[in-house]
Design an enzyme around this catalytic site. Structure first.
Site, PDB file in Angstrom:
ATOM      1  N   ASN A 227       0.841  -1.196   0.000  1.00 51.40           N
ATOM      2  CA  ASN A 227       0.000   0.000   0.000  1.00 51.40           C
ATOM      3  C   ASN A 227       0.877   1.247   0.000  1.00 51.40           C
ATOM      4  O   ASN A 227       2.092   1.163   0.036  1.00 51.40           O
ATOM      5  CB  ASN A 227      -0.949  -0.025   1.204  1.00 51.40           C
ATOM      6  N   ASP A 296      -3.888  -6.523   5.369  1.00 56.87           N
ATOM      7  CA  ASP A 296      -4.887  -7.344   6.044  1.00 56.87           C
ATOM      8  C   ASP A 296      -4.928  -8.749   5.454  1.00 56.87           C
ATOM      9  O   ASP A 296      -5.395  -9.679   6.104  1.00 56.87           O
ATOM     10  CB  ASP A 296      -6.273  -6.696   5.913  1.00 56.87           C
ATOM     11  N   LYS A 306       8.527 -17.094 -11.034  1.00 54.58           N
ATOM     12  CA  LYS A 306       7.749 -15.961 -11.522  1.00 54.58           C
ATOM     13  C   LYS A 306       6.509 -16.460 -12.280  1.00 54.58           C
ATOM     14  O   LYS A 306       6.623 -17.350 -13.137  1.00 54.58           O
ATOM     15  CB  LYS A 306       8.632 -15.127 -12.455  1.00 54.58           C
ATOM     16  N   ASP A 323      -3.623  -9.898  13.155  1.00 55.53           N
ATOM     17  CA  ASP A 323      -3.686  -8.499  13.575  1.00 55.53           C
ATOM     18  C   ASP A 323      -2.652  -8.287  14.694  1.00 55.53           C
ATOM     19  O   ASP A 323      -2.830  -8.758  15.822  1.00 55.53           O
ATOM     20  CB  ASP A 323      -5.108  -8.181  14.065  1.00 55.53           C
ATOM     21  N   ILE A 324      -1.581  -7.582  14.368  1.00 57.86           N
ATOM     22  CA  ILE A 324      -0.467  -7.423  15.305  1.00 57.86           C
ATOM     23  C   ILE A 324      -0.928  -6.674  16.557  1.00 57.86           C
ATOM     24  O   ILE A 324      -0.678  -7.069  17.692  1.00 57.86           O
ATOM     25  CB  ILE A 324       0.706  -6.671  14.625  1.00 57.86           C
ATOM     26  N   PHE A 340      -3.855   3.167  15.139  1.00 58.54           N
ATOM     27  CA  PHE A 340      -4.224   4.211  14.182  1.00 58.54           C
ATOM     28  C   PHE A 340      -5.413   3.715  13.378  1.00 58.54           C
ATOM     29  O   PHE A 340      -5.559   2.516  13.141  1.00 58.54           O
ATOM     30  CB  PHE A 340      -3.052   4.521  13.251  1.00 58.54           C
ATOM     31  N   LYS A 354     -13.129   0.699  16.947  1.00 55.41           N
ATOM     32  CA  LYS A 354     -11.802   0.060  16.949  1.00 55.41           C
ATOM     33  C   LYS A 354     -11.215   0.024  18.358  1.00 55.41           C
ATOM     34  O   LYS A 354     -10.632  -0.964  18.776  1.00 55.41           O
ATOM     35  CB  LYS A 354     -10.885   0.843  15.999  1.00 55.41           C
ATOM     36  N   LYS A 358     -10.693  -3.790  19.663  1.00 54.87           N
ATOM     37  CA  LYS A 358      -9.322  -4.295  19.864  1.00 54.87           C
ATOM     38  C   LYS A 358      -8.841  -4.072  21.298  1.00 54.87           C
ATOM     39  O   LYS A 358      -7.691  -4.336  21.606  1.00 54.87           O
ATOM     40  CB  LYS A 358      -8.360  -3.611  18.892  1.00 54.87           C
TER      41      LYS A 358
HETATM   42  N1  CTP Z   1      -2.943  -3.394  12.489  1.00 56.94           N
HETATM   43  C1  CTP Z   1      -2.053  -4.345  12.909  1.00 56.94           C
HETATM   44  N2  CTP Z   1      -1.963  -5.550  12.266  1.00 56.94           N
HETATM   45  C2  CTP Z   1      -2.746  -5.829  11.208  1.00 56.94           C
HETATM   46  C3  CTP Z   1      -3.667  -4.856  10.768  1.00 56.94           C
HETATM   47  C4  CTP Z   1      -3.741  -3.650  11.431  1.00 56.94           C
HETATM   48  O1  CTP Z   1      -1.300  -4.110  13.858  1.00 56.94           O
HETATM   49  N3  CTP Z   1      -2.638  -7.008  10.624  1.00 56.94           N
HETATM   50  C5  CTP Z   1      -3.029  -2.109  13.210  1.00 56.94           C
HETATM   51  C6  CTP Z   1      -2.567  -0.935  12.422  1.00 56.94           C
HETATM   52  O2  CTP Z   1      -1.191  -0.694  12.617  1.00 56.94           O
HETATM   53  C7  CTP Z   1      -3.423   0.186  12.963  1.00 56.94           C
HETATM   54  C8  CTP Z   1      -4.735  -0.513  13.274  1.00 56.94           C
HETATM   55  O3  CTP Z   1      -4.385  -1.873  13.480  1.00 56.94           O
HETATM   56  O4  CTP Z   1      -2.936   0.681  14.192  1.00 56.94           O
HETATM   57  C9  CTP Z   1      -5.686  -0.388  12.130  1.00 56.94           C
HETATM   58  O5  CTP Z   1      -6.758  -1.197  12.376  1.00 56.94           O
HETATM   59  P1  CTP Z   1      -7.495  -1.970  11.219  1.00 56.94           P
HETATM   60  O6  CTP Z   1      -8.706  -2.563  11.846  1.00 56.94           O
HETATM   61  O7  CTP Z   1      -6.614  -2.865  10.477  1.00 56.94           O
HETATM   62  O8  CTP Z   1      -7.805  -0.786  10.277  1.00 56.94           O
HETATM   63  P2  CTP Z   1      -8.474  -0.903   8.931  1.00 56.94           P
HETATM   64  O9  CTP Z   1      -7.808  -1.957   8.091  1.00 56.94           O
HETATM   65  O10 CTP Z   1      -8.521   0.470   8.396  1.00 56.94           O
HETATM   66  O11 CTP Z   1      -9.868  -1.416   9.434  1.00 56.94           O
HETATM   67  P3  CTP Z   1     -11.158  -1.837   8.624  1.00 56.94           P
HETATM   68  O12 CTP Z   1     -10.718  -2.941   7.721  1.00 56.94           O
HETATM   69  O13 CTP Z   1     -12.036  -2.269   9.723  1.00 56.94           O
HETATM   70  O14 CTP Z   1     -11.566  -0.588   7.933  1.00 56.94           O
END
Ligand code: CTP
Length: 416
Positions: A227, A296, A306, A323-324, A340, A354, A358
């Protein structure tokens, strides 16, 4: 007491009704330059603000102002020589280095900056800078061309990378008759900035882990999914946390940013690597800030070779990454967790959701639908939420917002 008479244009000196510099030990290093005469006023103002000041002069400085002037103003003997038997028996360079809560060098000449960049110990002031564990702040003062010179710029950058603070220089008319950048910062501002250094040491002794930047999820040996995250917000948070006195580990996805001074950096590529790096140090962490834009989803299979184009369409099967942040927040012994949230609509609702879902201590949400802020830009604006409160941080540089956010985090942490 002289402090009561101080004007309220010194907000940091009087932050939250406290005299930040009261009782602080400041070594004022004076090097050779015409602005040395302003250092005399600086001694007065630092003492007015409650600090105890000891002046260390280079040989060059003594050509501009006499030690007697500084002795009278500081109320303490002035230190000028490295190898002075009388001084070594009383307050030699090591004692001075230990005594200091701050070493402020004003004015800092081009020559002194160069000597410090080389790590020389060829006079008392340079040796104190090597020997002290206190913060060191430099107020450069010189002719504008000397300041702009590549050698000076490279020297000051080296010193900042090593963690020294830079106050100024300011722009304006110079003693040499020219106009430009190179004047010593105004005395009142130097006092303010010195107070700011103490005020912001709010995370001293704390360990902070920060994730930043994007992750890359491999498809085959040459392709990946990622991204547009630049990592700037996370890097700014690392710098602000370090400035606040914390020990900082920055776990960064692939970004093109220099490591902030004094920060330990661990480079990772994928979400799985980021999780592993976070987990390896999380037991020691007091504050976890998840600023990374972690993927995600990742491709279920990474092709060994390849992938060759063939059909008109290509489908990739994707699996959720872990999700870390949620993993860290669900630990029994968990750090203060900050997440964030990037949203395009209903910012506050999604961010609060959120926070609850979380089980976070704080969420910093930004509206990525607005042009010029958020992803991949220098600026941001944040809505910061915690249980029982919120604060809107208006659009500003990410570095500035990071400082505000670190202040909010330290306030919430201490009220926990
Ligand atoms: N985060 C994380 N590990 C992941 C995904 C997200 O640590 N695998 C953390 C990001 O660093 C950020 C927060 O989670 O602090 C974002 O939350 P998230 O729910 O992933 O945000 P979005 O993807 O924007 O949520 P949604 O899909 O619900 O819109």
């Amino acid at each position: 007491m002289p402090f009561e008479a101080l004007p309220d244009r010194w907000p940091l000196v009087y932050s939250s009704g406290m005299q930040i510099l009261l009782g602080k030990h400041i070594i004022l290093g004076v090097s050779g330059g015409i602005a040395a005469y302003k250092a005399a006023e600086l001694v007065r103002r630092l003492r007015d603000a409650g600090a105890t000041v000891r002046v260390v002069m280079t040989t060059g400085a003594q050509a501009f102002v006499t030690p007697l002037t500084f002795q009278a103003l500081s109320g303490n003997p002035v230190h000028t020589a490295l190898l002075d038997p009388a001084a070594e028996a009383g307050m030699g360079h090591i004692e001075l280095a230990r005594w200091a809560d701050l070493v402020l060098i004003a004015p800092a000449s081009a020559n002194l900056i160069s000597r410090l960049a080389q790590g020389r110990g060829d006079d008392l002031l340079a040796t104190i800078c090597l020997a002290t564990e206190a913060p060191i702040a430099l107020a450069p003062s010189m002719n504008r061309v000397m300041w702009a010179d590549a050698a000076t710029q490279s020297n000051i950058e080296i010193l900042q990378t090593r963690g020294m603070h830079r106050f100024g220089p300011a722009e304006g008319p110079q003693a040499c008759g020219e106009v430009g950048e190179g004047r010593m910062m105004a005395v009142s501002e130097l006092v303010e900035r010195s107070a700011g250094l103490f005020l912001h040491q709010r995370l001293a002794g704390r360990r902070v882990t920060i994730t930043a930047g994007p992750t890359r999820e491999a498809i085959d040996p040459v392709r990946y999914l990622s991204n547009r995250s630049s990592g700037r917000m996370g890097f700014a948070m690392a710098e602000a946390a370090r400035e606040a006195g914390a020990t900082v580990t920055l776990i960064a996805g692939p970004v093109h940013l220099p490591t902030p001074p004094g920060v330990e950096r661990i480079d990772v590529v994928s979400a799985a690597e980021m999780l592993a790096a976070v987990q390896s140090g999380i037991a020691m962490t007091d504050i976890f800030i998840a600023a990374a834009a972690v993927a995600d989803y990742r491709p279920v299979r990474v092709a060994k070779d390849k992938i060759k184009k063939s059909d008109a369409t290509l489908s990739l099967e994707m699996a959720r990454t872990e999700d870390i942040l949620a993993t860290v927040a669900s630990r029994a012994e968990r750090p203060f967790c900050v997440g964030f949230a990037a949203e395009t609509h209903d910012l506050a609702d999604y961010a609060r959701d959120k926070l609850e879902r979380k089980q976070l201590d704080m969420v910093a949400a930004n509206d990525v639908s607005q042009p010029g802020i958020g992803f991949d830009s220098e600026d941001n604006a944040l809505l910061v939420l915690w249980r029982g409160g919120e604060k809107h941080l208006a659009r500003a540089r990410k570095t500035e917002l990071a400082r505000h956010l670190i202040t909010l985090i330290s306030e919430r942490l201490s009220s926990r």
